[in-house]
Design an enzyme around this catalytic site. Structure first.
Site, short mmCIF file in Angstrom:
data_model
loop_
_atom_site.label_atom_id
_atom_site.label_comp_id
_atom_site.label_asym_id
_atom_site.label_seq_id
_atom_site.Cartn_x
_atom_site.Cartn_y
_atom_site.Cartn_z
N SER A 58 23.90 -30.04 143.48
CA SER A 58 22.83 -31.04 143.32
C SER A 58 23.21 -32.20 142.42
O SER A 58 22.55 -33.24 142.45
CB SER A 58 21.57 -30.36 142.78
OG SER A 58 21.74 -29.94 141.45
N LYS A 113 19.48 -31.45 135.66
CA LYS A 113 19.16 -32.67 136.41
C LYS A 113 19.25 -33.85 135.45
O LYS A 113 19.41 -33.70 134.24
CB LYS A 113 17.74 -32.61 137.00
CG LYS A 113 17.44 -31.40 137.87
CD LYS A 113 18.18 -31.42 139.18
CE LYS A 113 17.85 -30.17 140.00
NZ LYS A 113 18.71 -30.04 141.19
#
Length: 233
Positions: A58, A113
């Site tokens: 990701s 993230k």
């Protein structure tokens, strides 16, 4: 000096001086040193840094599957007084910071993230471009897996890969997104990340493995030497 005084002085001079405390044995010194080292290691592990392994793609191409990171847990630690704010190296969370945090849907899991939206900001995704308070932002770190035209899987059906929002980030929360936008389960899917869930800021890659192989030679051949000590931005 009389003979009596001479005898007393001679007796005092022959009396051995009081000895200090016995010296510590070498074994005890080693034991104490090991205990101190263990306590310091536990303190560092608990309050200062944490190891983290990248399990998914990701955050590619900035962070790769198999990267092992060190995370600074101290930089965003809460403070009680202004004196602590002045003396300690505490930083505010800024847009662009890469954070390790508890996954809001399952706090037992850790996610990593990038901070995109700060408290009070309005976030909107228009044709895959992020807008903050109506203004597009520059994101040189972003990667897309699919061509622009293919991100709309079905006409008229909302697709968070292409369009999202607008939404306003509540106080005490952050909007998080992965750099690999077509392969990231982030705030577009599970909402905002609470400030209390922040584990720390990613610092650098201390080791990195590629695809696993059997045997010692295969394992060594899969070490990404060029990524060791790679600083995370």
């Amino acid at each position: 000096m009389t003979k009596k005084e001479e005898r007393r002085s001679k007796k005092e001079s022959e009396t051995p001086a009081a000895e200090g405390p016995p010296a510590k044995s070498t074994l005890r010194e080693y034991f104490e040193s090991i205990c101190v080292a263990v306590v310091l290691a536990l303190f560092v592990r608990t309050f200062v840094v944490q190891a983290f392994k990248i399990p998914t793609g990701s955050m590619e191409n900035n962070l790769l599957i198999g990267d092992h990171l060190l995370v600074n847990k101290f930089v965003f630690a809460p403070t009680m007084t202004r004196a602590e704010d002045t003396l300690l190296p505490i930083d505010p969370i800024r847009r662009g910071d890469i954070l390790v945090f508890k996954y809001p849907k399952d706090p037992e899991r850790d996610f990593i993230k990038r901070v995109i939206g700060l408290p009070g900001e309005t976030i909107e995704l228009r044709d895959r471009k992020v807008h903050i308070n109506g203004t597009p932002i520059d994101e040189p770190y972003v990667q897309f897996l699919f061509p622009f035209d293919s991100t709309e899987t079905e006409p008229g059906v909302p697709n968070p890969r292409r369009s999202y929002g607008p939404v306003t980030v509540p106080p005490g929360y952050y909007f998080m997104m992965g750099d690999n936008r077509d392969n990231s389960e982030d705030s577009r899917y599970w909402g905002f990340m609470p400030r209390d869930y922040v584990q720390g800021k990613a610092l650098f890659v201390y080791f990195s493995f590629g695809d696993s192989s059997t045997g010692l030679s295969g394992a060594l051949g899969n070490v990404r030497w060029s990524r060791i000590l790679h600083q995370i931005h």
